[in-house]
Design a protein around this motif. Sequence first.
Motif, mmCIF file in Angstrom:
data_model
loop_
_atom_site.group_PDB
_atom_site.id
_atom_site.type_symbol
_atom_site.label_atom_id
_atom_site.label_comp_id
_atom_site.label_asym_id
_atom_site.label_seq_id
_atom_site.Cartn_x
_atom_site.Cartn_y
_atom_site.Cartn_z
ATOM 1 N N HIS A 5 3.662 15.938 10.601
ATOM 2 C CA HIS A 5 4.511 14.745 11.274
ATOM 3 C C HIS A 5 3.724 13.510 10.930
ATOM 4 C CE1 HIS A 5 6.275 17.653 14.429
ATOM 5 N NE2 HIS A 5 6.825 17.916 13.061
ATOM 6 N N LEU A 6 2.769 13.430 9.960
ATOM 7 C CA LEU A 6 2.109 12.256 9.878
ATOM 8 C C LEU A 6 2.842 11.213 8.966
ATOM 9 C CD1 LEU A 6 -1.335 13.265 8.378
ATOM 10 C CD2 LEU A 6 -0.788 12.010 10.654
ATOM 11 N N PRO A 7 3.045 9.839 9.485
ATOM 12 C CA PRO A 7 3.756 8.789 8.831
ATOM 13 C C PRO A 7 3.273 8.374 7.732
ATOM 14 C CG PRO A 7 3.138 8.006 10.859
ATOM 15 C CD PRO A 7 2.671 9.378 10.905
ATOM 16 N N LEU A 8 3.224 9.100 6.751
ATOM 17 C CA LEU A 8 2.445 8.841 5.369
ATOM 18 C C LEU A 8 2.972 7.605 4.928
ATOM 19 C CD1 LEU A 8 1.766 12.170 3.798
ATOM 20 C CD2 LEU A 8 0.296 10.671 5.342
ATOM 21 N N ASN A 9 4.392 7.378 4.782
ATOM 22 C CA ASN A 9 4.950 6.139 4.182
ATOM 23 C C ASN A 9 4.802 4.899 4.948
ATOM 24 O OD1 ASN A 9 6.341 4.997 1.956
ATOM 25 N ND2 ASN A 9 8.075 4.378 3.420
ATOM 26 N N ALA A 10 4.750 5.108 6.192
ATOM 27 C CA ALA A 10 4.576 3.854 7.129
ATOM 28 C C ALA A 10 2.885 3.318 6.930
ATOM 29 C CB ALA A 10 4.903 4.088 8.435
ATOM 30 N N LEU A 11 1.957 4.476 6.981
ATOM 31 C CA LEU A 11 0.704 4.362 7.003
ATOM 32 C C LEU A 11 0.317 3.603 5.602
ATOM 33 C CD1 LEU A 11 -0.734 7.754 8.499
ATOM 34 C CD2 LEU A 11 -0.746 5.392 9.594
ATOM 35 N N ARG A 12 1.062 4.057 4.691
ATOM 36 C CA ARG A 12 0.675 3.314 3.146
ATOM 37 C C ARG A 12 1.195 1.810 3.313
ATOM 38 N NH1 ARG A 12 4.618 3.411 -1.339
ATOM 39 N NH2 ARG A 12 3.591 2.733 -3.128
ATOM 40 N N VAL A 13 2.287 1.525 4.055
ATOM 41 C CA VAL A 13 2.808 0.229 4.283
ATOM 42 C C VAL A 13 1.827 -0.557 5.175
ATOM 43 C CG1 VAL A 13 4.529 -1.351 5.341
ATOM 44 C CG2 VAL A 13 5.080 0.794 3.838
ATOM 45 N N PHE A 14 1.062 0.032 6.083
ATOM 46 C CA PHE A 14 0.380 -0.630 7.057
ATOM 47 C C PHE A 14 -1.260 -0.979 6.227
ATOM 48 C CE2 PHE A 14 -3.663 0.222 9.871
ATOM 49 C CZ PHE A 14 -3.809 -0.897 10.191
ATOM 50 N N ASP A 15 -1.383 -0.156 5.468
ATOM 51 C CA ASP A 15 -2.762 -0.070 4.609
ATOM 52 C C ASP A 15 -2.349 -1.614 3.725
ATOM 53 O OD1 ASP A 15 -5.387 0.325 3.241
ATOM 54 O OD2 ASP A 15 -3.936 0.991 1.559
ATOM 55 N N ALA A 16 -1.203 -1.421 3.106
ATOM 56 C CA ALA A 16 -1.171 -2.957 2.148
ATOM 57 C C ALA A 16 -0.973 -4.170 3.020
ATOM 58 C CB ALA A 16 0.206 -2.523 1.529
ATOM 59 N N ALA A 17 -0.395 -4.056 3.965
ATOM 60 C CA ALA A 17 -0.156 -5.209 4.955
ATOM 61 C C ALA A 17 -1.559 -5.611 5.359
ATOM 62 C CB ALA A 17 0.682 -5.022 6.156
ATOM 63 N N ALA A 18 -2.234 -4.712 5.822
ATOM 64 C CA ALA A 18 -3.762 -4.980 6.260
ATOM 65 C C ALA A 18 -4.584 -5.571 5.258
ATOM 66 C CB ALA A 18 -4.425 -3.756 6.870
ATOM 67 N N ARG A 19 -4.420 -5.159 3.862
ATOM 68 C CA ARG A 19 -5.397 -5.732 2.812
ATOM 69 C C ARG A 19 -5.027 -6.952 2.693
ATOM 70 N NH1 ARG A 19 -3.913 -3.439 -1.348
ATOM 71 N NH2 ARG A 19 -2.823 -1.682 -0.624
ATOM 72 N N HIS A 20 -3.574 -7.414 2.777
ATOM 73 C CA HIS A 20 -3.183 -8.691 2.250
ATOM 74 C C HIS A 20 -3.048 -9.675 3.373
ATOM 75 C CE1 HIS A 20 -2.318 -7.668 -1.699
ATOM 76 N NE2 HIS A 20 -1.745 -6.506 -1.352
ATOM 77 N N LEU A 21 -2.960 -9.101 4.776
ATOM 78 C CA LEU A 21 -2.700 -9.765 5.966
ATOM 79 C C LEU A 21 -1.258 -10.916 5.741
ATOM 80 C CD1 LEU A 21 -6.188 -10.862 7.206
ATOM 81 C CD2 LEU A 21 -4.547 -9.224 8.213
ATOM 82 N N SER A 22 -0.455 -9.931 4.933
ATOM 83 C CA SER A 22 0.868 -10.741 4.659
ATOM 84 C C SER A 22 1.956 -9.633 4.339
ATOM 85 C CB SER A 22 0.753 -11.341 3.548
ATOM 86 O OG SER A 22 1.995 -12.013 3.045
ATOM 87 N N PHE A 23 3.076 -9.710 5.253
ATOM 88 C CA PHE A 23 3.971 -8.679 4.947
ATOM 89 C C PHE A 23 4.722 -9.006 3.611
ATOM 90 C CE2 PHE A 23 5.325 -7.583 9.495
ATOM 91 C CZ PHE A 23 3.916 -7.063 9.697
ATOM 92 N N THR A 24 4.776 -10.229 3.193
ATOM 93 C CA THR A 24 5.441 -10.511 1.849
ATOM 94 C C THR A 24 4.600 -10.145 0.686
ATOM 95 O OG1 THR A 24 6.209 -12.696 2.602
ATOM 96 C CG2 THR A 24 5.949 -12.458 0.561
ATOM 97 N N ARG A 25 3.249 -10.334 0.536
ATOM 98 C CA ARG A 25 2.541 -9.787 -0.389
ATOM 99 C C ARG A 25 2.163 -8.486 -0.394
ATOM 100 N NH1 ARG A 25 -0.600 -14.594 0.994
ATOM 101 N NH2 ARG A 25 -2.261 -13.135 2.245
ATOM 102 N N ALA A 26 2.417 -7.801 0.843
ATOM 103 C CA ALA A 26 2.579 -6.053 0.804
ATOM 104 C C ALA A 26 3.696 -5.996 0.210
ATOM 105 C CB ALA A 26 2.192 -5.798 2.137
ATOM 106 N N ALA A 27 4.738 -6.486 0.476
ATOM 107 C CA ALA A 27 6.127 -5.935 0.047
ATOM 108 C C ALA A 27 6.278 -6.251 -1.572
ATOM 109 C CB ALA A 27 7.471 -6.767 0.674
ATOM 110 N N ASP A 28 5.501 -7.212 -2.091
ATOM 111 C CA ASP A 28 5.534 -7.172 -3.543
ATOM 112 C C ASP A 28 4.700 -6.032 -4.080
ATOM 113 O OD1 ASP A 28 6.864 -9.847 -3.442
ATOM 114 O OD2 ASP A 28 5.045 -11.100 -3.450
ATOM 115 N N GLU A 29 3.468 -5.879 -3.520
ATOM 116 C CA GLU A 29 2.893 -4.590 -4.082
ATOM 117 C C GLU A 29 3.537 -3.597 -4.047
ATOM 118 O OE1 GLU A 29 -0.630 -2.006 -2.431
ATOM 119 O OE2 GLU A 29 -1.152 -4.001 -2.249
#
Length: 269
Positions: A5-29
């Motif tokens: 039940h691990l939400p792997l896709n959401a965790l991947r999104v969280f990791d990207a957003a945490a690295r960029h501290l930006s939802f926009t740049r995470a979305a681009d990645e």
Amino acid sequence: MKRTHLPLNALRVFDAAARHLSFTRAADELAVTPAAVGQQIRALEDLLGVVLFRRTSKGLELTEEASGGLAALRTGFLHFEDAVQAMQAGQSSHVYTIACPREFFAAWLAPRLAAFRAANPQVRYVLVDGEMTDFTEANLDLAVRWTDGPGDLEGISLGTAEWVEVGSGDWIGWPGDPEPEGEGPEGEGEEAKPPIMVSDAGQAIAAALAGMGRAHIPALLAAGVAGNGRADLIGEAVACRRAYWLVAPVPQWRQKKVKELVAALTAGA
């Protein structure tokens, strides 16, 4: 929390957003929209019961809860990458596990495997006797089977669908040749079966050469009979439904190492 039940896709999104501290740049990645990133983060926050990001005048900031789990999460993703690389390493492995009928190995496959190894000295083989060996249980890469097609597997025929009659006298039956069942003594059941039954083509050839009767054998094996100085026992090749097929499940068939061996075995065929 169960691993399934691990939400792997959401965790991947969280990791990207945490690295960029930006939802926009995470979305681009991730090649998604900023709105999709926001939805995944909100869903993850609802599932975990914590807030992961805080908006400030300077932009996004990680909460204490988010920062506390981030290092372990990234270590986990590194382990995932290691696992994928380990699984992919099997594609570049130089060990081939092959199931093959014994008589076909001796008459056709062995010299071709030898030629392939001569050109690729790093190659190793594990040969398993038997046509119907289970791919998963034996960890097979390829199998050779005397059949009328690949069935649910991927495959390519080795030579034409032909056999020859060897020997004379009563029919010698074997599982790969159902025809003698209709050519035995008149009657039904046991009376309609050939007087001699063997387990495979190799035994059928040996029985015919010993003078025990006649048998249909795959045409690709006839050269071995001729090599024994018994060409006089070989009849004309005739079409049949079956041929030797080189087969594998789709994942194995698509592996680079398997493609290379298949190409070598079927070159000029």
